[in-house]
Enzyme design. Structure first.
Site, short mmCIF file in Angstrom:
data_model
loop_
_atom_site.label_atom_id
_atom_site.label_comp_id
_atom_site.label_asym_id
_atom_site.label_seq_id
_atom_site.Cartn_x
_atom_site.Cartn_y
_atom_site.Cartn_z
N ASP A 85 40.95 44.17 50.76
CA ASP A 85 41.79 45.23 51.33
C ASP A 85 40.96 46.02 52.35
OD1 ASP A 85 43.47 44.34 49.40
OD2 ASP A 85 43.79 46.28 48.43
N HIS B 99 38.27 50.67 53.07
CA HIS B 99 39.45 50.82 52.22
C HIS B 99 39.39 52.20 51.55
CE1 HIS B 99 42.89 49.44 50.11
NE2 HIS B 99 42.32 49.18 48.95
N ASP C 170 45.18 45.73 41.06
CA ASP C 170 45.80 44.48 41.53
C ASP C 170 44.77 43.42 41.92
OD1 ASP C 170 45.28 46.32 43.66
OD2 ASP C 170 46.59 45.19 45.01
N HIS C 171 43.49 43.78 41.91
CA HIS C 171 42.44 42.82 42.28
C HIS C 171 41.52 42.46 41.11
CE1 HIS C 171 43.09 42.97 46.71
NE2 HIS C 171 43.77 44.01 46.31
N HIS D 294 48.05 39.17 51.16
CA HIS D 294 48.17 40.51 50.60
C HIS D 294 49.38 41.24 51.21
CE1 HIS D 294 46.86 44.66 49.49
NE2 HIS D 294 46.27 44.05 48.48
N HIS E 3 40.50 48.08 42.39
CA HIS E 3 41.92 48.42 42.26
C HIS E 3 42.53 47.39 41.32
CE1 HIS E 3 42.46 50.99 46.17
NE2 HIS E 3 42.06 51.69 45.12
N HIS F 58 37.15 44.91 45.14
CA HIS F 58 37.14 46.33 44.80
C HIS F 58 37.88 46.59 43.49
CE1 HIS F 58 40.95 45.77 46.84
NE2 HIS F 58 41.35 47.00 46.57
ZN LIG Z 1 45.26 45.33 47.09
ZN LIG Z 2 43.12 48.14 47.23
#
Ligand SMILES: [Zn+2]
Ligand SMILES: [Zn+2]
Length: 307
Positions: free
Chosen positions: A212, A140, A67-68, A270, A65, A63
């Site tokens: 997530d 998510h 951090d990914h 995670h 976000h 996804h």
């Molecule tokens: Zn995450």
């Molecule tokens: Zn996320």
């Protein structure tokens, strides 16, 4: 024995800690690499794991976000600095195409290799002779995909004695039978079916990667019976409310899910940066599913050892 390993390259959620980098999981399969997510600094972890930047490789993003996904830019540049020539295919949710295209334009970086970027839908996403990757919708706070990495079907053992007995000499006809085609015996003119000379097809292993997510019914079907499930385990029991609010899972929820989905092994990842040690999370998970383990940065799990 095939080389089939899971490399945990980043196991932190949202922000990096001294011990944990941002989300990134690599699967190495017979010299082909599949990365799942590419958080900031992933290229450093990939380098430290000795996975190299010039191999046949494909990237799946769960996804959009930061951090990914933010680490993709660094990874592309590092690959280019290493004079990569092989094409790289990136799969991800809506937005991934613009993300790569716009950043490439703004940062004005040229690449030494071709990059293909595709926005995916649930179902079969990627297929090569060695493995397949499927996607399903996760639950998510933004559109997010979970993935299953599945080995390609392996034909059963070829019985050479039987083949010779049926009048099929060693050579191209053996290969045809091994690849599932009927052949005609040059000795007696009789037709021979692959089932007559092949043992039962060998079981293909499946690895589930949740990204997530909350545990959901949809994912239950998707991950059913996986050999290894890597699941969102952001929080411990005391922060169960945060897990619900932020659309993540606690380690106990991940473990309950793993038990119900009848997976063989659960690897938690995670983790929220608030936990220096995750042993409490593992303990809570094992109450529901004893075969629960915590991932840590640099951990390598050898899937080929799974029976
Ligand atoms: Zn995450
Ligand atoms: Zn996320």
């Amino acid at each position: 024995m095939v080389d089939f390993k899971i490399h945990f390259l980043g196991t932190s959620s949202a922000v990096p800690t001294k011990e944990r980098g941002m989300s990134c999981i690599g699967i190495s399969y017979e010299n082909v690499l599949a990365f799942f997510d590419c958080g900031e600094g992933s290229q450093r972890a990939i380098n430290e794991a000795g996975l190299g930047f010039n191999k046949e490789c494909v990237v799946f993003i769960t996804h959009m976000h930061g951090d990914h996904v933010v680490g993709l830019l660094g990874l592309l540049q590092t690959m280019s600095m290493n004079r990569r020539q092989k094409k790289l295919h990136i799969f991800g949710p809506k937005g991934i195409v613009d993300f790569v295209r716009m950043n490439k334009a703004i940062l004005k970086f040229g690449l030494t290799f071709e990059v293909l970027v595709s926005e995916i839908k649930p179902g079969l996403v990627y297929n090569n002779p060695k493995f397949r990757v499927f996607a399903a919708e996760a639950e998510h706070s933004t559109e997010s995909f979970a993935y299953v990495f599945e080995e390609a079907e392996k034909p059963g053992k070829f019985n050479t004695k039987k083949a010779l007995k049926l009048g099929i000499p060693e050579g191209p006809l053996w290969s045809k039978l091994q690849h599932g085609s009927r052949v005609v015996s040059p000795k007696n003119g009789e037709s021979v079916r692959p089932e007559q000379v092949l043992g039962p097809s060998r079981k293909c292993k499946r690895i589930g990667i949740s990204g997530d997510t909350r545990p959901s019914k949809k994912l239950m079907g998707f991950f059913k019976g996986c050999d290894v499930l890597v699941f969102d385990s952001t929080y411990s029991d005391v922060h169960a409310e945060n897990a619900r609010e932020n659309k993540h899972s606690t380690s106990r929820e991940a473990a309950t899910f793993a038990r119900k989905a009848r997976v063989k092994k659960l690897i938690l990842t995670h983790f929220s940066a608030r936990y220096r040690s995750v042993s409490t999370l593992v303990r809570q998970a094992r109450k529901e599913f004893p075969l629960s383990f915590a991932a840590h940065d640099g951990m390598v799990y050898d899937v080929s050892l799974e029976s």
